[in-house]
Scaffold this motif. Structure first.
Motif, PDB file in Angstrom:
ATOM      1  N   HIS B  93       0.876  -1.359   0.209  1.00 11.40           N
ATOM      2  CA  HIS B  93       0.022  -0.019  -0.119  1.00 11.40           C
ATOM      3  C   HIS B  93       0.892   1.186   0.111  1.00 11.40           C
ATOM      4  CE1 HIS B  93       1.171  -0.787   4.008  1.00 11.40           C
ATOM      5  NE2 HIS B  93       0.417   0.114   4.529  1.00 11.40           N
ATOM      6  N   MET B  94       2.332   1.156  -0.133  1.00 13.18           N
ATOM      7  CA  MET B  94       3.207   2.117  -0.037  1.00 13.18           C
ATOM      8  C   MET B  94       3.662   2.343  -1.387  1.00 13.18           C
ATOM      9  SD  MET B  94       4.756   2.057   3.681  1.00 13.18           S
ATOM     10  CE  MET B  94       3.693   2.075   5.181  1.00 13.18           C
ATOM     11  N   THR B  95       4.361   3.422  -1.828  1.00 12.52           N
ATOM     12  CA  THR B  95       5.325   3.498  -3.097  1.00 12.52           C
ATOM     13  C   THR B  95       6.352   3.001  -2.408  1.00 12.52           C
ATOM     14  OG1 THR B  95       5.910   5.849  -2.492  1.00 12.52           O
ATOM     15  CG2 THR B  95       3.933   5.757  -3.745  1.00 12.52           C
ATOM     16  N   ALA B  96       7.424   3.024  -3.545  1.00 10.66           N
ATOM     17  CA  ALA B  96       8.685   2.430  -3.024  1.00 10.66           C
ATOM     18  C   ALA B  96       9.396   3.558  -2.141  1.00 10.66           C
ATOM     19  CB  ALA B  96       9.598   2.471  -4.546  1.00 10.66           C
ATOM     20  N   LEU B  97       9.282   4.783  -2.398  1.00 10.42           N
ATOM     21  CA  LEU B  97       9.788   5.753  -1.688  1.00 10.42           C
ATOM     22  C   LEU B  97       9.246   5.817  -0.073  1.00 10.42           C
ATOM     23  CD1 LEU B  97      11.721   8.129  -1.041  1.00 10.42           C
ATOM     24  CD2 LEU B  97       9.803   9.459  -1.929  1.00 10.42           C
ATOM     25  N   GLU B  98       7.796   5.396  -0.068  1.00 12.65           N
ATOM     26  CA  GLU B  98       7.349   5.373   1.421  1.00 12.65           C
ATOM     27  C   GLU B  98       7.803   4.187   1.991  1.00 12.65           C
ATOM     28  OE1 GLU B  98       3.173   7.613   0.079  1.00 12.65           O
ATOM     29  OE2 GLU B  98       3.321   5.466  -0.080  1.00 12.65           O
ATOM     30  N   THR B 111      13.230  13.364   9.664  1.00 10.06           N
ATOM     31  CA  THR B 111      12.072  13.976   8.788  1.00 10.06           C
ATOM     32  C   THR B 111      12.369  13.321   7.436  1.00 10.06           C
ATOM     33  OG1 THR B 111      13.504  16.086   8.406  1.00 10.06           O
ATOM     34  CG2 THR B 111      12.108  16.054  10.204  1.00 10.06           C
ATOM     35  N   ARG B 112      11.250  13.792   6.535  1.00 10.93           N
ATOM     36  CA  ARG B 112      11.474  13.213   5.298  1.00 10.93           C
ATOM     37  C   ARG B 112      12.621  14.111   4.646  1.00 10.93           C
ATOM     38  NH1 ARG B 112       7.097  11.366   1.733  1.00 10.93           N
ATOM     39  NH2 ARG B 112       7.647  11.994  -0.269  1.00 10.93           N
ATOM     40  N   GLU B 113      12.549  15.424   4.856  1.00 12.97           N
ATOM     41  CA  GLU B 113      13.602  16.411   4.225  1.00 12.97           C
ATOM     42  C   GLU B 113      14.968  15.967   4.358  1.00 12.97           C
ATOM     43  OE1 GLU B 113      10.743  17.529   6.123  1.00 12.97           O
ATOM     44  OE2 GLU B 113       9.758  17.470   4.098  1.00 12.97           O
ATOM     45  N   ALA B 114      15.035  15.659   5.710  1.00 15.02           N
ATOM     46  CA  ALA B 114      16.465  15.371   6.175  1.00 15.02           C
ATOM     47  C   ALA B 114      17.015  13.982   5.569  1.00 15.02           C
ATOM     48  CB  ALA B 114      16.602  14.993   7.678  1.00 15.02           C
ATOM     49  N   LEU B 115      15.848  13.098   5.195  1.00 17.97           N
ATOM     50  CA  LEU B 115      16.349  11.873   4.749  1.00 17.97           C
ATOM     51  C   LEU B 115      16.741  11.761   3.159  1.00 17.97           C
ATOM     52  CD1 LEU B 115      13.810   9.664   6.675  1.00 17.97           C
ATOM     53  CD2 LEU B 115      16.350   9.074   6.536  1.00 17.97           C
ATOM     54  N   MET B 116      15.911  12.683   2.699  1.00 11.21           N
ATOM     55  CA  MET B 116      15.976  12.632   1.189  1.00 11.21           C
ATOM     56  C   MET B 116      17.145  12.545   0.435  1.00 11.21           C
ATOM     57  SD  MET B 116      12.785  11.713  -0.105  1.00 11.21           S
ATOM     58  CE  MET B 116      12.842  11.988  -1.833  1.00 11.21           C
ATOM     59  N   PRO B 117      18.141  13.524   0.832  1.00 11.76           N
ATOM     60  CA  PRO B 117      19.377  13.282   0.007  1.00 11.76           C
ATOM     61  C   PRO B 117      19.871  12.168   0.000  1.00 11.76           C
ATOM     62  CG  PRO B 117      19.244  15.107   1.373  1.00 11.76           C
ATOM     63  CD  PRO B 117      17.988  14.241   1.746  1.00 11.76           C
ATOM     64  N   GLU B 118      19.890  11.374   1.142  1.00  8.37           N
ATOM     65  CA  GLU B 118      20.807  10.079   1.123  1.00  8.37           C
ATOM     66  C   GLU B 118      19.707   8.870   0.618  1.00  8.37           C
ATOM     67  OE1 GLU B 118      20.298   8.421   5.656  1.00  8.37           O
ATOM     68  OE2 GLU B 118      20.683  10.723   5.523  1.00  8.37           O
ATOM     69  N   VAL B 119      18.380   9.253   0.918  1.00  6.95           N
ATOM     70  CA  VAL B 119      17.369   8.093   0.023  1.00  6.95           C
ATOM     71  C   VAL B 119      17.626   8.057  -1.311  1.00  6.95           C
ATOM     72  CG1 VAL B 119      15.068   7.383  -0.123  1.00  6.95           C
ATOM     73  CG2 VAL B 119      16.150   7.772   2.106  1.00  6.95           C
ATOM     74  N   GLU B 120      17.656   9.391  -1.922  1.00  4.60           N
ATOM     75  CA  GLU B 120      17.759   9.581  -3.378  1.00  4.60           C
ATOM     76  C   GLU B 120      18.885   8.872  -3.907  1.00  4.60           C
ATOM     77  OE1 GLU B 120      16.802  13.640  -4.087  1.00  4.60           O
ATOM     78  OE2 GLU B 120      14.825  13.168  -4.581  1.00  4.60           O
ATOM     79  N   ALA B 121      19.849   9.226  -3.002  1.00  6.86           N
ATOM     80  CA  ALA B 121      21.313   8.411  -3.558  1.00  6.86           C
ATOM     81  C   ALA B 121      21.350   7.029  -3.469  1.00  6.86           C
ATOM     82  CB  ALA B 121      22.407   9.062  -2.560  1.00  6.86           C
ATOM     83  N   LEU B 122      20.596   6.393  -2.701  1.00  8.94           N
ATOM     84  CA  LEU B 122      20.600   4.800  -2.590  1.00  8.94           C
ATOM     85  C   LEU B 122      19.681   4.476  -3.791  1.00  8.94           C
ATOM     86  CD1 LEU B 122      19.642   3.990   1.449  1.00  8.94           C
ATOM     87  CD2 LEU B 122      21.719   3.313  -0.319  1.00  8.94           C
ATOM     88  N   PHE B 123      18.527   5.265  -4.199  1.00  5.61           N
ATOM     89  CA  PHE B 123      17.691   4.691  -5.215  1.00  5.61           C
ATOM     90  C   PHE B 123      18.595   4.799  -6.616  1.00  5.61           C
ATOM     91  CE2 PHE B 123      14.103   5.084  -2.656  1.00  5.61           C
ATOM     92  CZ  PHE B 123      13.195   3.969  -3.027  1.00  5.61           C
ATOM     93  N   ALA B 124      19.359   6.065  -6.491  1.00  8.95           N
ATOM     94  CA  ALA B 124      20.402   6.267  -7.627  1.00  8.95           C
ATOM     95  C   ALA B 124      21.171   5.140  -7.911  1.00  8.95           C
ATOM     96  CB  ALA B 124      20.741   7.660  -7.693  1.00  8.95           C
ATOM     97  N   ARG B 125      22.012   4.996  -6.806  1.00 12.26           N
ATOM     98  CA  ARG B 125      22.874   3.893  -6.844  1.00 12.26           C
ATOM     99  C   ARG B 125      22.371   2.546  -7.384  1.00 12.26           C
ATOM    100  NH1 ARG B 125      25.805   2.160  -1.043  1.00 12.26           N
ATOM    101  NH2 ARG B 125      26.952   0.280  -1.856  1.00 12.26           N
ATOM    102  N   PHE B 126      21.452   2.119  -7.199  1.00 11.35           N
ATOM    103  CA  PHE B 126      20.908   0.727  -7.643  1.00 11.35           C
ATOM    104  C   PHE B 126      19.923   1.112  -8.799  1.00 11.35           C
ATOM    105  CE2 PHE B 126      21.591   0.159  -3.069  1.00 11.35           C
ATOM    106  CZ  PHE B 126      22.816  -0.487  -3.128  1.00 11.35           C
ATOM    107  N   GLY B 127      20.088   2.098  -9.481  1.00 11.91           N
ATOM    108  CA  GLY B 127      19.262   2.272 -10.738  1.00 11.91           C
ATOM    109  C   GLY B 127      17.937   2.472 -10.754  1.00 11.91           C
ATOM    110  N   LEU B 128      17.281   2.898  -9.641  1.00 12.94           N
ATOM    111  CA  LEU B 128      15.874   2.904  -9.225  1.00 12.94           C
ATOM    112  C   LEU B 128      15.215   4.342  -9.151  1.00 12.94           C
ATOM    113  CD1 LEU B 128      15.927   0.435  -6.478  1.00 12.94           C
ATOM    114  CD2 LEU B 128      14.727   0.089  -8.739  1.00 12.94           C
TER     115      LEU B 128
END
Lengths: 244, 242
Positions: B93-98, B111-128
């Protein structure tokens, strides 16, 4: 079959009398607006009962799902509650609560039949809704719980963010059927006082010595419950398709 | 010094004893592969290490501290040891990001804002990067499994456990998930894998353990274990799967 009824019933000796007292166009036209007005009270009672039932049902379902051994009394309470209120006819609960509690001699507004009638409906329906929620919770695969816990989430966050949102969605059709039944059972409150549509129809019947107002009331109920039932069926079919 | 050390671990389900006294040592930055037939106890061992299953006997030492002691709060331990499952187990029931944000937000209170840079980097690292807003049922098996890995990594675990994470994938999707493991290996992540990918184990593992009927029958560097197995049962298993 239908054709036989349509053809044969008017041949019955009592038909003209029945037709006059149950399908009197003049009485219908005269009483229908008043009935619609009274139906607003049914809708109001439904509207404030439904969220209470949803919340109470959810709480009881969570009580019954409590895992920790220390919470066993809570669990037992949940079980006793659902057993009792699913086992007693709604009308009996309405009578016992609706006449019994105000009978304790409480001052206004604490003796209101609206209040205690609502309590009776909530008590009864919450038991059914709780069982529906519980089936929903149990239908969510253990692996979802394991995945949430493995991330370090607490038991309560796991329930709140992972299990419940999925469980509640899954049981929407089943709950809709219960709320359709509730919409009809609101009429039972008329026995303890409120002049809602069934009671109003009774008043018209006595005034006009004619049963047509009851037919009008039935038509008004059907106008609400048939679309709602169709919608619930539609949701159920959609879920089945999604799962297969 | 060993990051993770298991001594005499025993676990039964009813009358069925699945782990019968397992000893295992995992050093910092090491990749240990568990191999063995289905039902040999690999998955159960991993679930015990993550405290998803209470153990009946033995100790599990994380940096020398017993984490399997009864009555100990498992939550802090699970934050330090991540696990990825065979069947992905994303929250549908949640998106990949959630899926990825839930635990760091709720458990770490970030917070979501504090997490976004590292989470985006993780998604990018694995081609997602272009899959963050997708729901699990809109993703391929390989993508779902990579999201599950990102989800576990977002909690910055010190040790990662992988429970046959390529077994439920179509053959053409296995490669993309193994690439993620290679990447983590190069990064120095301490890992324990239950796997049927013998070629992968041979290529990358520091140590391979052969489980048989709930015990580690034999262990050693892959070159040794695959070419000169000491036990007849190891030989028989390897000849079936290689």
């Amino acid at each position: 079959m239908l054709a036989a009824i349509v053809l044969l019933v008017p041949l019955a000796p009592g038909w003209p009398a029945v037709k006059k007292s149950f399908a009197n166009g003049e009485v219908f036209a005269k009483t229908f607006p008043g009935l619609l007005d009274a139906f607003l009270l049914d809708i109001a009672i439904f509207a404030w009962s439904a969220p209470l039932i949803f919340a109470a049902g959810l709480i009881v379902a969570l009580m019954r799902d409590a895992r920790a051994p220390a919470l066993y009394p809570l669990r037992l309470l949940g079980i006793v509650y659902t057993d009792v209120f699913r086992g007693v006819p709604v009308i009996l609960v309405i009578y016992l609560v609706g006449f019994g509690v105000p009978g304790l001699g409480m001052p206004r507004p604490w003796n209101s039949p609206y209040l205690w009638g609502t309590v009776a409906l909530v008590l009864t329906y919450a038991a059914y809704v709780a069982e529906v929620f519980r089936t929903g919770i149990e239908s969510i695969h253990q692996s979802q719980r394991a995945a949430a816990l493995s991330l370090g989430l607490s038991e309560s966050d796991t329930m709140r963010y992972v299990i419940l949102p999925q469980a509640i969605r899954r049981v929407v059709p089943a709950n809709m059927n219960l709320f359709i039944a509730l919409q009809k059972d609101v009429a039972l409150l008329s026995f303890i006082g409120p002049v809602e549509i069934f009671r109003q129809a009774g008043v018209y019947k006595s005034l006009l010595a004619n049963f047509t107002p009851y037919v009008g009331a039935a038509l008004i109920f059907l106008a609400v419950t048939i679309p709602a039932t169709r919608y619930a069926d539609h949701l159920m079919a959609k879920q089945l398709r999604a799962r297969s | 010094m060993a990051r993770l050390e298991v001594r005499g671990l025993r676990k039964s389900f009813g009358a069925n004893e699945v782990c019968r006294g397992i000893d295992l040592t995992v050093a910092e930055g090491e990749m240990v592969c568990l191999i063995g037939a289905s039902g040999s106890g690999k998955s159960t061992l991993l679930r015990c290490l993550n405290l998803l299953e209470p153990i009946d006997d033995g100790v599990i030492l994380l940096d020398g501290v017993d984490i399997a002691e009864p009555g100990l709060d498992p939550q802090p331990v699970r934050q330090r040891i991540g696990i990825v499952f065979q069947s992905f187990n994303l929250f549908p029931h949640m998106t990949a990001l959630e899926n990825v944000l839930l635990a760091p937000r709720r458990v770490r209170g970030r917070t979501r804002e504090a997490l976004m840079p590292e989470v985006e980097a993780l998604f990018a690292r694995f081609g997602l990067s272009d899959r963050m807003e997708h729901y699990p049922d809109q993703l391929s098996g390989g993508q779902q499994q990579r999201v599950a890995i990102v989800r576990a990594l977002a909690m910055t675990p010190e040790i990662m456990l992988f429970d046959e994470i390529t077994s439920a994938l179509d053959p053409e999707l296995v490669g993309e998930v193994l690439d993620v493991l290679r990447d983590l290996r190069a990064d120095g992540m301490t890992m324990v894998l239950a796997t049927h990918e013998m070629g992968f184990a041979r290529e990358l593992a520091d140590k391979v353990c052969f489980l048989d009927a709930g015990t580690i029958l034999e262990e050693g560097p892959p070159a040794e274990l695959f070419s000169q197995p000491r036990h007849e049962r190891t030989r028989a298993f390897l000849s079936r799967v290689l």
